[in-house]
Design a protein around this motif. Structure first.
Motif, PDB file in Angstrom:
ATOM      1  N   ASP A  38       0.873  -1.159   0.000  1.00 12.56           N
ATOM      2  CA  ASP A  38       0.000   0.000   0.000  1.00 12.56           C
ATOM      3  C   ASP A  38       0.922   1.224   0.000  1.00 12.56           C
ATOM      4  O   ASP A  38       1.635   1.447   0.981  1.00 12.56           O
ATOM      5  N   PRO A  39       0.946   1.997  -1.085  1.00 12.75           N
ATOM      6  CA  PRO A  39       1.841   3.158  -1.124  1.00 12.75           C
ATOM      7  C   PRO A  39       1.515   4.199  -0.057  1.00 12.75           C
ATOM      8  O   PRO A  39       2.362   5.010   0.289  1.00 12.75           O
ATOM      9  N   GLY A  40       0.296   4.155   0.476  1.00 13.21           N
ATOM     10  CA  GLY A  40      -0.098   5.117   1.499  1.00 13.21           C
ATOM     11  C   GLY A  40       0.556   4.883   2.846  1.00 13.21           C
ATOM     12  O   GLY A  40       0.814   5.822   3.589  1.00 13.21           O
ATOM     13  N   ASN A  41       0.833   3.612   3.172  1.00 14.39           N
ATOM     14  CA  ASN A  41       1.449   3.334   4.476  1.00 14.39           C
ATOM     15  C   ASN A  41       2.653   2.400   4.391  1.00 14.39           C
ATOM     16  O   ASN A  41       3.269   2.103   5.419  1.00 14.39           O
ATOM     17  N   GLY A  42       2.965   1.927   3.200  1.00 12.80           N
ATOM     18  CA  GLY A  42       4.140   1.079   3.020  1.00 12.80           C
ATOM     19  C   GLY A  42       3.979  -0.350   3.504  1.00 12.80           C
ATOM     20  O   GLY A  42       4.933  -1.113   3.500  1.00 12.80           O
ATOM     21  N   LYS A  43       2.774  -0.725   3.919  1.00 12.31           N
ATOM     22  CA  LYS A  43       2.543  -2.078   4.428  1.00 12.31           C
ATOM     23  C   LYS A  43       2.117  -3.026   3.313  1.00 12.31           C
ATOM     24  O   LYS A  43       1.427  -2.640   2.372  1.00 12.31           O
ATOM     25  N   VAL A  44       2.531  -4.288   3.452  1.00 14.73           N
ATOM     26  CA  VAL A  44       2.123  -5.319   2.506  1.00 14.73           C
ATOM     27  C   VAL A  44       0.656  -5.651   2.769  1.00 14.73           C
ATOM     28  O   VAL A  44       0.265  -5.892   3.903  1.00 14.73           O
ATOM     29  N   TRP A  45      -0.162  -5.638   1.734  1.00 18.55           N
ATOM     30  CA  TRP A  45      -1.569  -5.977   1.902  1.00 18.55           C
ATOM     31  C   TRP A  45      -1.971  -7.188   1.075  1.00 18.55           C
ATOM     32  O   TRP A  45      -3.060  -7.741   1.251  1.00 18.55           O
ATOM     33  N   ALA A  46      -1.106  -7.616   0.160  1.00 16.41           N
ATOM     34  CA  ALA A  46      -1.402  -8.799  -0.663  1.00 16.41           C
ATOM     35  C   ALA A  46      -0.095  -9.330  -1.242  1.00 16.41           C
ATOM     36  O   ALA A  46       0.946  -8.663  -1.151  1.00 16.41           O
ATOM     37  N   THR A  47      -0.164 -10.513  -1.804  1.00 17.61           N
ATOM     38  CA  THR A  47       0.955 -11.066  -2.564  1.00 17.61           C
ATOM     39  C   THR A  47       0.397 -11.588  -3.878  1.00 17.61           C
ATOM     40  O   THR A  47      -0.804 -11.833  -4.002  1.00 17.61           O
ATOM     41  N   ALA A  48       1.292 -11.751  -4.852  1.00 15.86           N
ATOM     42  CA  ALA A  48       0.882 -12.228  -6.173  1.00 15.86           C
ATOM     43  C   ALA A  48       1.949 -13.174  -6.712  1.00 15.86           C
ATOM     44  O   ALA A  48       3.118 -13.090  -6.315  1.00 15.86           O
ATOM     45  N   PRO A  49       1.575 -14.063  -7.625  1.00 15.65           N
ATOM     46  CA  PRO A  49       2.562 -14.977  -8.208  1.00 15.65           C
ATOM     47  C   PRO A  49       3.663 -14.192  -8.933  1.00 15.65           C
ATOM     48  O   PRO A  49       3.380 -13.230  -9.645  1.00 15.65           O
ATOM     49  N   ASP A  50       4.889 -14.608  -8.729  1.00 17.26           N
ATOM     50  CA  ASP A  50       6.034 -13.972  -9.379  1.00 17.26           C
ATOM     51  C   ASP A  50       6.331 -14.734 -10.667  1.00 17.26           C
ATOM     52  O   ASP A  50       7.261 -15.531 -10.740  1.00 17.26           O
ATOM     53  N   ASN A  51       5.492 -14.501 -11.672  1.00 17.74           N
ATOM     54  CA  ASN A  51       5.631 -15.212 -12.936  1.00 17.74           C
ATOM     55  C   ASN A  51       6.897 -14.788 -13.666  1.00 17.74           C
ATOM     56  O   ASN A  51       7.289 -13.619 -13.622  1.00 17.74           O
ATOM     57  N   THR A  52       7.516 -15.747 -14.331  1.00 19.68           N
ATOM     58  CA  THR A  52       8.734 -15.495 -15.087  1.00 19.68           C
ATOM     59  C   THR A  52       8.557 -16.043 -16.504  1.00 19.68           C
ATOM     60  O   THR A  52       7.481 -16.524 -16.868  1.00 19.68           O
ATOM     61  N   ALA A  53       9.627 -16.034 -17.269  1.00 20.87           N
ATOM     62  CA  ALA A  53       9.594 -16.578 -18.635  1.00 20.87           C
ATOM     63  C   ALA A  53       9.151 -18.038 -18.623  1.00 20.87           C
ATOM     64  O   ALA A  53       8.523 -18.511 -19.576  1.00 20.87           O
ATOM     65  N   GLU A  54       9.436 -18.736 -17.547  1.00 24.86           N
ATOM     66  CA  GLU A  54       9.052 -20.149 -17.422  1.00 24.86           C
ATOM     67  C   GLU A  54       7.515 -20.315 -17.451  1.00 24.86           C
ATOM     68  O   GLU A  54       7.016 -21.352 -17.889  1.00 24.86           O
ATOM     69  N   ASP A  55       6.798 -19.301 -17.037  1.00 26.30           N
ATOM     70  CA  ASP A  55       5.328 -19.346 -17.006  1.00 26.30           C
ATOM     71  C   ASP A  55       4.692 -18.869 -18.318  1.00 26.30           C
ATOM     72  O   ASP A  55       3.504 -19.071 -18.536  1.00 26.30           O
ATOM     73  N   THR A  56       5.489 -18.246 -19.151  1.00 33.56           N
ATOM     74  CA  THR A  56       4.951 -17.583 -20.336  1.00 33.56           C
ATOM     75  C   THR A  56       4.345 -18.538 -21.349  1.00 33.56           C
ATOM     76  O   THR A  56       3.253 -18.286 -21.867  1.00 33.56           O
ATOM     77  N   ASP A  57       5.017 -19.638 -21.672  1.00 31.99           N
ATOM     78  CA  ASP A  57       4.521 -20.546 -22.717  1.00 31.99           C
ATOM     79  C   ASP A  57       3.113 -21.050 -22.415  1.00 31.99           C
ATOM     80  O   ASP A  57       2.254 -21.057 -23.298  1.00 31.99           O
TER      81      ASP A  57
END
Length: 153
Positions: A38-57
């Motif tokens: 959250d840019p307003g307070n700098g706290k983590v509010w969620a996470t997301a998959p860190d997709n890379t080239a391996e996930d692209t195909d």
């Protein structure tokens, strides 16, 4: 299903924290995730998959498969799908504005304005879907026809 969010959603099923590939919600092949702050307070509010080239195909193949079916749909059906998408955005506008606010740090009024702006496009393209037409032109050479057919390729 929404994780433990710092805000309430009227429709908790709206928030997903995985990647949509081939109609399935999936993690990155590496199982790595990145934090969403959250840019307003700098706290983590969620996470997301860190997709890379391996996930692209897999994602590109799934999108191509979906396109092979979608390209055969007639303009009216395409317009109806776009109108349904437009209606879903409108129905969930407040929840989407909350997500945009937490993700970007924008004031809620600006997030709502961004959604209103985007809705102008979904509505317009739904109308355009039925107006897709080819053209016939006068050729410069005799005994010839010049025409275009607009279709997904």
């Amino acid at each position: 299903m929404a994780p433990n969010l710092p805000f309430k959603l009227n429709n908790p099923d709206l928030f997903r924290d995985k990647s949509l590939v081939g109609g399935e919600w999936v993690e990155a092949k590496s199982s790595k995730r990145f934090d969403v702050y959250d840019p307003g307070n700098g706290k983590v509010w969620a996470t997301a998959p860190d997709n890379t080239a391996e996930d692209t195909d897999a994602a590109v193949k799934a999108a191509h498969e979906a396109f092979l079916t979608y390209r055969r749909e007639n303009p009216k059906s395409r317009a109806q799908k776009l109108l349904k998408w437009d209606a879903l955005i409108r129905e969930n506008r407040d929840d989407l504005a909350n997500i945009v606010t937490y993700e970007t740090g924008k004031p809620i009024a600006e997030s709502q304005g961004e959604l209103e702006y985007a809705l102008g496009f979904t509505w317009w393209f739904a109308g355009e879907a039925e107006r897709v037409q080819g053209t016939i032109q006068t050729p410069s050479a005799p005994n010839r026809r010049v025409f275009t057919v607009k279709q997904p390729i």
